[in-house]
Structure formats: structure tokens, C-alpha cells
Design an enzyme around this catalytic site. Structure first.
Site, PDB file in Angstrom:
ATOM      1  N   CYS A  71     -15.980  -4.156   1.068  1.00  0.00           N
ATOM      2  CA  CYS A  71     -15.917  -2.692   0.995  1.00  0.00           C
ATOM      3  C   CYS A  71     -14.575  -2.135   1.435  1.00  0.00           C
ATOM      4  O   CYS A  71     -14.469  -1.429   2.436  1.00  0.00           O
ATOM      5  CB  CYS A  71     -17.033  -2.108   1.849  1.00  0.00           C
ATOM      6  N   GLU A  72     -13.524  -2.507   0.726  1.00  0.00           N
ATOM      7  CA  GLU A  72     -12.173  -1.991   0.966  1.00  0.00           C
ATOM      8  C   GLU A  72     -11.415  -2.082  -0.339  1.00  0.00           C
ATOM      9  O   GLU A  72     -11.542  -3.073  -1.055  1.00  0.00           O
ATOM     10  CB  GLU A  72     -11.389  -2.894   1.941  1.00  0.00           C
TER      11      GLU A  72
ATOM     12  N   GLU B 294       8.921 -30.416   8.951  1.00  0.00           N
ATOM     13  CA  GLU B 294       7.620 -29.783   9.211  1.00  0.00           C
ATOM     14  C   GLU B 294       7.112 -29.015   7.989  1.00  0.00           C
ATOM     15  O   GLU B 294       6.830 -27.822   8.068  1.00  0.00           O
ATOM     16  CB  GLU B 294       7.746 -28.793  10.380  1.00  0.00           C
TER      17      GLU B 294
ATOM     18  N   TYR C 128       0.177 -10.233   1.925  1.00  0.00           N
ATOM     19  CA  TYR C 128       1.601 -10.443   1.597  1.00  0.00           C
ATOM     20  C   TYR C 128       1.951 -10.000   0.177  1.00  0.00           C
ATOM     21  O   TYR C 128       3.011 -10.366  -0.324  1.00  0.00           O
ATOM     22  CB  TYR C 128       1.960 -11.935   1.681  1.00  0.00           C
TER      23      TYR C 128
END
Ligand code: LLP
Length: 427
Positions: free
Chosen positions: A352-353, A282, A325
Site C-alpha cells: 500500500c504505497e 571484496e 535506488y
């Protein structure tokens, strides 16, 4: 100074970045920025390398479409010979819509709802990777209602630390995934008495972005031991599913060894060849991670007190991996400007961060407003994790093959974005 290109499908020709034989600046001119771009040649190379390393084994590579579920990508994988690993009704429908036969689809995930299972049963998929008792009961009920026998793959949690980022580690006892070996024995025994369930396989998946292959060795060993035990107890297993997780080179920190896939395949062979059973894999990221770029434009160069910011037109909503991450995505210019000097930039988007930061103090060739740049390794877990935060539209996806390219997803329109909302009667 230009960062190393991480995939042979990308190269500079006359100082212009090309994807296969397509000049990427031409695509940018036509579709605007930002956009994601994927190389067919890269996907094909990855598929073949994995496939060839498993030669002699009866292995079905079920591409984990969570990594990138664009129809054109799934169809490309299907043409290469892959099946699909899906984790939701939406993914199942996407895989079927792209033409993947149900008999080559595995359905994983801890929270499959009854209606999702019903769809899988009706379509006749290869197997349901079952991860708990209540899920097994729910699957039995659906199969009974349809008068069918559900093909069960028990996903075991081998309790092996994959040594990858905590948010994408799935195979330890602390994680929500799979059942313990002891539970697996009990569930297998119970399935014997249930006429709408058939235990066909064992499955596992210990995490994502593995660059050290040793955790696979321990996990494979445990799964092989349990498979032997179950066979001795009279369970006629039909296949074994070894999951995904193979890491890729993000151009920083510990990357995979050059022969990682061969080392991995050798482990698969060592632990499972003797069973003479079909195998399922997978892989997601390995198949498409480095086949993709996210192309952006520099909007402004802003000089702060101590820092210099390159403000791009892409943002955390388009590529969330750096802020989620702490992932590294290396940036390369679409045009090599040899005369420019290297400088340090914080690469940021317009959201806006402060978390809307792709990289801090990245040493790059000098950037100017209007420059076109591309983040590498943006084929997997990039477009699929995008959002419309700050009412930013979902951006186009482009697929390249040789000298051809096609837009395989259009830029969302503002009308589409706003039309999703509905006003209540009182407004
Ligand atoms: N099979 C199962 C059951 C999985 O949960 C996953 C990934 C895969 C296969 C495919 O794993 P891969 O070969 O791509 O490593 N958004 C994160 C990655 C999440 C992976 C979730 N499960 C990221 O951006 O790093």
C-alpha cells in the site's frame, strides 16, 4: 518482444525460460511464487573470470556476503575458492557456519562493536578493516583482554568519486567510510607503539556498481603511494585489500564494457604487482548479481485512466532496489508467447504505497493474469534486503546446478511471522 537475457546461464528452450537445465516454471509449480532463484554456473563463471584475470598475482577473492548471505551461496563461493568479507557478527557467524575458514575472512564496516570484534579475534580472522581512531582503540582493548595481537588493515578513504549512485558511493571525503591519508599516517605511527595491534594491510572500497573503471585508477594510485610510504617508514605490510564494487549489466543505461574485469585486473596489476604482496578483493554484486532472478506471478492486469498496471505477487519488500535506488531490474516472461503484442505497463506490487513500483511504462510483451515472470539481476542485494512489510512473508530461495535444483530457504510461515511478537503481561 522479450527483454534481453543478461546471463548465459538463462535461456529459452522451446520458449520456456530455463536456468541451466532446469525449467523455471517447474520450480514455480513446486515452490509457489514469489521466489528467488540462483544459478551455480553463473557464480562459477564470474568467480573464474575474475580469478583468471588476476593470474600470477597472489589474490584472495573474499566474497562480500552482504550481497547474498544464503548458506548455500556462501558454501558455493567457498567451494570455488573464495574467502568472505563480512560486516557484522551475523555475517561472520554465517561465513563460519558455511565452512569458510577464519583465516580467509576479512571484517569490514564502520561500526563494529567490541563484542563483534571479540568474536573475530577469538576465531582468528585474517584482518579487521579499521575505519577510525575510536574503533582502533576498541579493537586494542579487546585484543589486550584476550592476550592477542589484532591484525589491522587500515581502510583509507582516497577521496575519489566512484561516479555511481549517491547512496552507494563510499570513497569521497563526504562519506562516513575510512580514514584520510593523513590520518592513516598518524594511525600507522601510533600502531607501532601498541603491542596488541599489528598493522598488516591497507584497505579501500570506493563504492558499488562501478561501470567506469577510471575512479579505481586514481584510488589505487593513492593507496599504492601510501603503502610505499609506510613501507619506507618500516611498516612491514603483509597484504593489500582493494575492496569490491565491480558493476554488472542491469540491461539499461551504461553497463560495464565486455572486458571490464580484465581492464580492472590490469589496473590492479599495474599498481600493486610490484609490492609482491598477497592481495585481497571484496566483490559482492559481480559474483552473484546476474546469477539471480526473482520469479513472480501476475495477479491482475488493471487498466487505469492513462496507464495499464501489471500487479504482481512480489513487492518492494521482496526487491527494494527500484524504489530505493531507482534501479532498473528488467522483467522477462517464463514463457515466450510470440502471438502477444508489446504493451506498456507499470509494474507494481500489492503493497500500500505508490513507491511499490518496479518500473513505469515498461514496454513488455503482453501480460495476462496468471503469467509467470522473472526480474533479472536479483542475485545481489535482493533477498538480503527483503523485509516483512505489510506482513508479507520472506520468500524461498532456490539454487540451481545443472539439471538439479534445491530449495535453499523455505517460505516463512505465518506462524513464524507472528510468533516473533510477544504480548506483554497486561494484554
Ligand atoms: N566491501 C565493502 C567495504 C563494501 O562496503 C561493499 C559494499 C563491498 C565490499 C561489496 O561491494 P560490491 O562488490 O557488491 O559492489 N545495497 C546496494 C549496494 C550496497 C553496497 C554496500 N557495500 C545496492 O543494492 O545497490
Amino acid at each position: 518482444m522479450t527483454a534481453r537475457l543478461l546471463d548465459p546461464a538463462f535461456s529459452y528452450r522451446d520458449q520456456d525460460l530455463h536456468a541451466e537445465d532446469v525449467k523455471i516454471a517447474d520450480v514455480a509449480q513446486a515452490v509457489g511464487t514469489p521466489f528467488y532463484l540462483y544459478s551455480t554456473a553463473s557464480m562459477a563463471r564470474q568467480y573464474r573470470r575474475l580469478h583468471d584475470s588476476l593470474s600470477g598475482l597472489d589474490a584472495l577473492i573474499c566474497y562480500a556476503i552482504k550481497a547474498n548471505s544464503n548458506q548455500a551461496v556462501i558454501a558455493t563461493m567457498k567451494e570455488l575458492g573464495a574467502g568472505a568479507d563480512v560486516v557484522s557478527q551475523g555475517e561472520l557467524l554465517r561465513a563460519l557456519a558455511a565452512g569458510v575458514p577464519a583465516s580467509r575472512i576479512v571484517f569490514a564496516g564502520v561500526g563494529k562493536r567490541p563484542e563483534e570484534m571479540r568474536l573475530g579475534l577469538e576465531k582468528g580472522i585474517l584482518q579487521f578493516n579499521v575505519e577510525s581512531w575510536p574503533e582502533l582503540d576498541a579493537l586494542e582493548q579487546e585484543a589486550q583482554a584476550l592476550g592477542l595481537i589484532a591484525p589491522v588493515a587500515l581502510r583509507i578513504n582516497p577521496d575519489v568519486d566512484a561516479k555511481t549512485h549517491a547512496k552507494i558511493t563510499t570513497g569521497t571525503a563526504e562519506n562516513k567510510f575510512g580514514v584520510t591519508i593523513a590520518q592513516a599516517r598518524e594511525i600507522a605511527a601510533a600502531i607501532k607503539g601498541r603491542k596488541h595491534l599489528r598493522l598488516e594491510a591497507l584497505a579501500m572500497h570506493i563504492g558499488s556498481q562501478l561501470v567506469d573503471m577510471t575512479p579505481y585508477n586514481s584510488a589505487f594510485e593513492r593507496m599504492a603511494a601510501l603503502a610505499r610510504e609506510l613501507q619506507a617508514d618500516g611498516h612491514a605490510l603483509r597484504r593489500l585489500d582493494v575492496g569490491g564494487g565491480l558493476g554488472i549489466d542491469y540491461g539499461k543505461g551504461q553497463g560495464p564494457a565486455d572486458d571490464q574485469v580484465e581492464v580492472y585486473a590490469e589496473m590492479v596489476r599495474r599498481h600493486f604487482a610490484d609490492f609482491k604482496l598477497p592481495l585481497v578483493l571484496e566483490p559482492g554484486r559481480y559474483m552473484i548479481g546476474n546469477a539471480g532472478l526473482m520469479v513472480s506471478q501476475v495477479v491482475y492486469i488493471k487498466k487505469g485512466e492513462n496507464k495499464q498496471f501489471a500487479i504482481l505477487d512480489s513487492a518492494m519488500n521482496d526487491l527494494i532496489r527500484p524504489t530505493l535506488y531507482d534501479a532498473h531490474h528488467s522483467l522477462v516472461p517464463l514463457r515466450q508467447e510470440d502471438a502477444r503484442k508489446a504493451q506498456a505497463y507499470d509494474l507494481v506490487g500489492p503493497v500500500c504505497e505508490t513507491g511499490d513500483t518496479f518500473a513505469q511504462s515498461a514496454e513488455l510483451v503482453g501480460l495476462e493474469a496468471g503469467d509467470l515472470v522473472a526480474f533479472q539481476s536479483a542475485g545481489a542485494y535482493s533477498a538480503v534486503m527483503a523485509s516483512t512489510y505489510n506482513s508479507r512473508r520472506l520468500v524461498p530461495e532456490v539454487l540451481v546446478k545443472g539439471a538439479s535444483w534445491a530449495q535453499v530457504r523455505a517460505r516463512q510461515s505465518f506462524e513464524e511471522l507472528i510468533a516473533q511478537d510477544k504480548l506483554p503481561s497486561w494484554l
